[in-house]
Design an enzyme around this catalytic site. Structure first.
Site, short mmCIF file in Angstrom:
data_model
loop_
_atom_site.label_atom_id
_atom_site.label_comp_id
_atom_site.label_asym_id
_atom_site.label_seq_id
_atom_site.Cartn_x
_atom_site.Cartn_y
_atom_site.Cartn_z
N ARG A 326 0.82 -1.21 0.00
CA ARG A 326 0.00 0.00 0.00
C ARG A 326 0.86 1.26 0.00
NH1 ARG A 326 -5.62 1.66 0.76
NH2 ARG A 326 -6.29 -0.48 0.57
N GLU A 733 -9.43 6.54 6.83
CA GLU A 733 -7.99 6.77 6.67
C GLU A 733 -7.61 8.03 5.89
OE1 GLU A 733 -8.08 2.80 5.09
OE2 GLU A 733 -6.25 2.33 6.18
#
Ligand SMILES: Cc1cc2nc3c(=O)[nH]c(=O)nc-3n(C[C@H](O)[C@H](O)[C@H](O)COP(=O)(O)OP(=O)(O)OC[C@H]3O[C@@H](n4cnc5c(N)ncnc54)[C@H](O)[C@@H]3O)c2cc1C
Ligand code: FES
Ligand code: FES
Lengths: 786, 493
Positions: A326, A733
């Site tokens: 990620r 997030e």
């Protein structure tokens, strides 16, 4: 709560989607009546656990003498690996590298070796200190900084993303810069520490009340450790006192220990870690070493870039592979790289195994991207905001060919241009830039700095099977609704949002929908509540369940009143059937009497996404969430101390389900991101002992660290490009990396001591110390050579 | 030999209930008592070391006959220190009609909770503030919340709630304050002038009746642990699981809470809390004000004492360096014998102070700087508030008529094994013109005075550099410059 009589004349239900609702548990939070696991009444005879942790970072266990522990007052048992009935492993990655109890060797300081089971928690903790353990110490790797990303041990397979020919583009570029950045990790510091209460049942059954973000995974791992089928284990959680990724996999060890002890002693067992143990023995956000090289032209257009993202995995894989992935997925942030090569390296060290933390590597990727932007800006002598804008992906609606990510997904929904333009305006960027320059000219010791940083965050789990969700909805005969889904509540307002979706679907007031604890017995095989996906996935699943019931109700009404189904319309708290209106409750009652099924399991899986890791290609994300932040700081150049004068944020949550909740996520995410990049410093000593293992030494932001002026707004014009739940976007997030604006504002203030000629290369966390040392370095570099 | 009455139980009020406890261990904390013995589980444990505020409760006590409620950390507050107090937990809060209390309703309406775990603690801290200051400024709110951590909200929503509390109800109608008179009477009735003695050996706990009784107790039991605010001793128990028995609790001894001024010298009783000291000191020695604002959080300031901050001998205690620079002296007492020494001489080496077994700190005497005496103290930390000193410098200086330095005292914390004078730096200043050039020359002398350590708070290099720079800041301040010399949260205070 008083019994509610539905308003049958209302034009709108109360508490539908896209309305600002207060957290469903708010009144219980403030009254102290919200029940967290440690607040539940303990079953009679509940036992308590204290952990025995390793005192060395790496070594073999030569002699483990637990006799004094066993004979200490109140001690019922001492558990070691030998007491694990199934597998001594809670590895979420299937790598079998995460023992419940160390066996033969220890791989980090603080690794659990044994567990004391005693009548009281205090007795257990006291007894745990009486162990006599001899180690044969082995060389320990404490930091990744000096490791070799080719040769040194990695805990999971690295990822490489390639598009074009980065090496050739950099070599051919008119200008080049190469550098390295140190980026610290972060402790979650959820206010409620790790906790599990296991209650044994009949046969092989056990119920574990666990503060976990991933009840299904906790269930499967407890079963794996007990050596029983998953059906024997029920995991339940009503709410957590914060999670932030720290209870995605890290909850499992305590759950497993509680379950082992509960089954062995046929008594309820509670494991609640002390804060110091929690911080020492459980994983954190990964610290990174980021190597970068960028080629660009004189204008500041990036032509090619090469990254190595080395991350400190700690002693085991846990989620480090995907976290590294990620980071790569976000090393472009909002920028188009014509040529790019990026690789991850999840490196083994003798420290605690690092794990998920809000953003899951994404923020680290973006921090790397923003450092590169800064380098380019200083090299060409422009304001970094100009360089940012120059390199943005093409905007949605006017796509040229600058829209391909390093993983070959097309960015189709880019709205960063508009967000940045609006923020520049509302934050008065240009005027304040001039004022700051003037201020700095007249101030010898205090210097100001400002930066505006963008964010693009990809929404979906890259692990495809995690992008599914289930829900269970019951309508009782009185028309009240019981809602359950696989997502967990950790403060983010997920249950509320999903309840809003269900209320909207039935067109009933929100307080008719009961929120219930997440349990593996109601909805199975769920993904952890992570990757910001909670509302996206579970909202859809709950909508599906509610729709099924609504359809049955509509079909029933159509038949009973002999009207076509399209003449059955769900209005607020009532249903219009042909020409007449019936209250929802009455219709439900009639349906029940006519034996209509009023319960449904809903399901959802995210469409479109796919990801081929070996090729480094795919449609990894369903969509992107965007935002930007502008922060201004004052820095004391004598001590490095600073304050954040102002921050302005404009953030995209699509067509928000609940703006009040979303603004809370943005504010909280920003402060948490700021903390990560400023005062939160994890500090290991030479022996691999974490010395910042409590709030006395590990400093998360306080109310008085907030920006003095703090303006947060949502893009009220935005809606998700894809058909997400009511066209909203995920919000957990994406706001966290807005904290980067503070890091870059500090960097800007530091740069002022050398007339903005030298890139400060300010590493993170930018503690007052790092800031002062950067100032000294720049002053020395700028001083005329003698 | 004592003639005081003794009692074998501690007595206090818990919410509305009168409690008398004969079965209480010296190391039993209020938090464990509430959660385990009373299943009052609204009060949470987030750290068990006084830093997070999840365990915040209010403790009401009679201070000079007046009932004051203060926020404290239940996790490091011992039961033995609650004799004669009124403990108020979140369960006791209520509005006028049994609804939520104004503080609670404001928190709900302004979205002040997310996960909710920190929330009862915030509610209690804000309640304590609101009782004292119903329309608080942002600065007051932030100060009241320095000891409360929230990981979810980013605080902004809590600030909005805090500003709005008075829109939800008037302090005058607050149930707790309305009962003030009755509670005062109940607490007065608890003060019977007895010494409390409970248990023996490892479970022995003593609350002396007064200062003389304390002296007698310590003389008889010189190895006893003196417990004042327990902001240190609390952690010995919760984190290090140390035995503290026999423990002598001195927080409730009125005779140690006195403050008085005579001939330019302020005498502070050893039991005076930071909060109590602040009011006077910030007025008489304004330079100390900002230091007190950054010492611990509100709960720690409400508990911790100046006597404890000195007696614990810590090299990173915040009050010794400024008090040394001011030329403070210390009165120690053993039995009936008192001696007064210079504070500076009290600190002998790391972990070693000039204090005999059975002796205790009774008071500290602080000269107020006269006109023409320059004084400043600067604390440097990683996080601005509620953080332990990386380096702290205190400066006291007078100039001769010709502009040269007449006298100077510079003391630092965080730079050596004890709070320590910068003698070489001082020597480089005395007799020299008070100019930037002199200051620069003196800055080179720090290396002779200090070889600081590297630890998790700061590296040795940083400590050395920042410490040196503080002298320059002090110099600039004495020049009366208008330019900003420190970053600050609040516009020109
Ligand atoms: C969250 C938190 C934040 C803190 N922040 C700071 C800070 O910013 N700056 C700072 O300086 N400190 C700080 N501290 C440390 C602490 O507040 C101080 O050390 C405090 O002054 C101790 O005082 P006390 O009354 O609580 O002492 P106690 O804990 O009761 O006692 C400390 C020691 O002194 C002894 N003692 C106490 N009174 C006497 C007496 N009269 N005679 C003889 N011996 C005595 C005790 O026996 C013990 O050895 C912090 C502590 C916490 C928990
Ligand atoms: S539990 Fe954290 S301050 Fe008491
Ligand atoms: S609301 Fe979760 S810590 Fe404050």
């Amino acid at each position: 709560m008083t019994e509610h009589t539905p308003n049958l004349k209302a034009a709108k239900i109360t508490g539908g989607v896209a309305t600002d609702q207060r957290h469903d548990s708010a009144h219980k939070h403030v009254a102290g009546t919200a029940v967290y696991i440690d607040d539940m009444p303990e079953p009679a005879g509940t036992l308590h656990v204290g952990l025995g942790l390793s005192n060395v970072a790496h070594g073999t266990l030569k002699n483990v003498d637990l006799s004094e522990v066993r004979s200490a007052p109140g001690v019922v048992d001492v558990l070691t690996y030998a007491d694990v009935p199934g597998e001594n492993d809670v590895s979420p990655s299937g790598m079998h590298d995460d023992p419940v109890f160390a066996q033969g060797k220890v791989q980090f300081h603080g690794q659990p070796i044994f567990a004391v089971v005693a009548e009281t928690r205090e007795q257990a903790r006291r007894a745990a200190r009486l162990a006599k353990i001899e180690y044969e110490e082995l060389p320990a790797i404490i930091s990744i900084w000096d490791l070799d990303t080719e040769k040194d041990k990695q805990v999971a397979s690295p990822l490489t993303l390639t598009r074009g020919d980065a090496a050739a583009a950099i070599a051919a570029a008119p200008r080049r810069v190469k550098g390295r950045m140190k980026l610290g990790g972060q402790d979650h510091f959820y206010l409620e520490g790790q906790i599990s209460l296991a209650v044994p049942g009949e046969d092989d059954e056990v119920t574990v009340y666990c503060s976990t973000q991933g009840p299904s995974e906790t269930q499967h791992l407890v079963a794996h450790v007990l050596g029983v089928p998953s059906h024997a284990v029920t995991v339940e959680v009503r709410r957590m006192g914060g999670g932030f990724g720290g209870k995605e996999t890290q909850a499992n060890q305590c759950a497993a220990i509680a379950a082992i002890a509960a089954k062995k002693h046929k008594r309820a067992v509670k494991v609640r870690l002390d804060r110091d143990e929690d911080m020492t023995a459980t994983g954190k956000r990964h610290d990174f070493a980021i190597d970068y090289e960028v080629g660009f032209d004189d204008e500041g257009n990036i032509l090619g870039v090469d990254y190595i993202f080395a991350l400190n995995a700690g002693f085991s894989a846990d989620l480090s592979g995907p976290v590294g992935d990620r980071a790569l997925f976000h090393c472009d942030n909002t920028y188009f790289y014509p040529n790019v090569h990026a690789k991850s390296a999840p490196l083994y060290t003798n420290t605690v195994s690092n794990t998920a933390f809000r953003g899951f590597g994404g923020p680290q990727g973006m921090v790397g991207a923003e450092r590169v932007i800064d380098e380019v800006a200083f090299a060409v002598g422009k304001d970094s905001l100009e360089i940012r804008k120059l390199n943005f992906y093409d905007p949605m609606g006017a796509p040229g060919d600058r829209n391909l990510t390093p993983y070959h997904q097309k960015v189709e929904d880019c709205i960063i241009q508009r967000i940045v333009a609006e923020l520049e305006e509302s934050a008065d960027y240009a005027r304040r830039r001039r004022e700051i320059a003037a201020f700095n000219n007249n101030s010898r010791f205090i210097k100001r700095g400002m930066a505006l940083t963008p964010v693009k965050f990809g929404i979906s789990f890259t692990k495809t099977e995690s992008n599914q969700a289930g829900a269970l909805v019951h309508v009782y005969a009185d028309g009240s609704v019981h809602m359950n889904h696989g997502g967990t509540e950790m403060g983010q307002g997920l249950h509320l949002k999903v309840a809003q979706v269900v209320a909207e679907e039935f067109q009933i007031d929100l307080d008719r929908v009961k929120i219930t604890a997440t349990t593996t017995a109601k909805v199975p095989n769920t993904a952890p509540t992570a990757a910001s996906s909670g509302a996206d996935l579970n909202g859809m699943a709950a909508q599906d369940a509610a729709r099924q019931i609504r359809k049955r109700l509509a079909a029933f009404a159509a038949e009973k009143y002999q009207v076509p189904t399209d003449q059955v319309v769900f209005l607020p708290n009532r249903v219009r059937v042909g020409n007449q209106e019936i209250s929802f409750n009455d219709l439900v009652k009639q349906a029940y009497l006519n034996r209509i099924q009023l319960s449904a399991a809903g399901f959802y899986k995210t469409p479109k996404i796919h990801w081929d890791r070996a090729k480094g290609r795919g449609h990894a994300f369903y969509y992107f969430a965007y935002g930007a932040a502008c922060s201004e700081v004052s820095v004391d150049t004598l001590t490095g101390e600073y304050v954040v004068e102002r921050a302005d944020i404009l953030h995209d949550t699509g067509r928000s389900l609940n703006r009040a909740i979303d603004i809370g996520q943005v504010e909280g995410g920003f402060i948490q991101g700021m903390g990560w990049l400023t005062t939160e410093e994890l500090w290991w000593d030479g022996k691999g002992r974490l010395r910042t293992h409590a709030p006395s030494t590990y400093k998360i932001p306080l109310a008085s660290d907030r920006p003095k002026i703090f303006n947060v707004a949502l893009t009220d014009w935005s809606e998700a490009y894809e058909p997400t739940i009511h066209r909203s976007k995920a919000v957990g997030e994406p706001p966290l990396p807005h904290g980067m604006s503070v890091l870059h504002a500090l960097s800007d203030a530091v740069a002022s001591v050398a007339d903005h000629k030298i890139c400060p290369r300010l590493d993170a966390p930018a503690t007052p110390e790092r800031v002062l040392m950067a100032i000294e370095r720049l002053r020395a570099e700028a001083a005329p050579k003698k | 030999m004592t003639t005081v009455k003794t009692r074998n139980e501690i007595r206090f009020i818990l919410n509305s209930e009168d409690v008398a406890l004969g079965d209480v261990a010296p190391s039993e904390t209020l938090l464990d008592f509430l959660r385990l013995k009373r299943t009052l589980r609204g009060t949470k444990e987030g750290c068990a070391e006084g830093d997070c505020g999840a365990c915040t409760v209010l403790v009401g006590r009679l201070s000079g006959g007046k009932l004051v409620y203060e926020s404290v950390n239940a996790c490091i507050r011992f039961m033995g220190s609650l004799d004669g107090c009124h403990v108020v937990t979140v369960e006791h809060l209520r509005g006028e009609n049994g609804n939520l209390h104004p503080v609670q309703q404001a928190m709900v309406d302004f979205h002040g909770s997310q996960c909710g775990f920190c929330t009862p603690g915030f509610v209690m801290s804000l309640y304590g503030l609101w009782m004292k200051s119903p329309e608080p400024s942002d600065a007051e709110i932030e100060k009241a919340l320095q000891g409360n951590l929230c990981r979810c909200t980013g605080y902004e929503a809590i600030m909005r709630a805090a500003r709005a509390i008075s829109d939800y109800g008037k302090v005058a109608r607050d149930p707790l304050l309305a009962e003030r008179r009755a509670v005062t009477a109940r607490l007065e009735a608890l003060k019977d002038g007895s010494r409390v003695e409970i248990g023996a050996g490892k479970s022995r706990l003593v609350v002396p009746a007064d200062v003389d009784d304390l002296a007698a107790v310590l003389e008889a039991e010189p190895t006893a642990t003196v417990v004042a605010g327990s902001t240190d001793v609390g952690l010995w128990v919760t984190k290090h699981m140390r035995e503290i028995a026999p423990a002598v609790f001195i927080a409730s001894i009125d005779g140690l809470h006195g403050m008085s001024e005579d001939k330019g010298v302020i005498t502070i009783g050893a039991g005076v809390t930071y909060t109590e000291a602040f009011a006077t000191l910030a007025k008489r020695i304004p330079a100390l004000g900002p230091l007190f604002d950054r010492l611990g959080g509100e709960q720690v300031r409400n508990m911790g004492t100046i006597g404890g901050n000195i007696a614990n001998g810590s090299p990173i205690g915040d009050t010794p360096p400024p008090l040394i620079a001011l030329g403070a002296t210390l009165t120690l007492r053993k039995g009936t014998v008192r001696r007064t020494i210079s504070l500076q001489d009290f600190f002998i080496a790391y972990g070693k102070q000039d204090r005999a077994p059975g002796e205790f700190v009774e008071a500290v005497h602080v000269p107020v700087p006269a006109k023409g005496e320059n004084f400043a103290v600067y604390k440097v930390t990683k996080r601005r508030d509620e953080d332990i000193t990386a380096t702290l410098g205190a400066f006291w200086l007078t100039l001769a008529k010709d502009g040269t330095v007449a006298e100077v005292r510079i003391a630092y914390g965080g730079m050596a094994a004890t709070p320590k004078r910068a003698s070489a730096v001082e020597a480089a200043l005395v007799g020299k013109p008070w100019t930037e050039a002199t200051v620069e020359a003196a800055m080179a002398k720090y290396a002779e005075d200090f070889t600081p350590l590297t630890d998790m708070r700061a590296t040795a290099e940083y400590r050395a550099l920042a410490a040196r720079n503080l002298l320059l800041r002090f110099y600039m301040e004495t020049t009366g410059t208008k330019a900003p010399l420190q970053v600050s949260r609040y516009e020109a205070a």
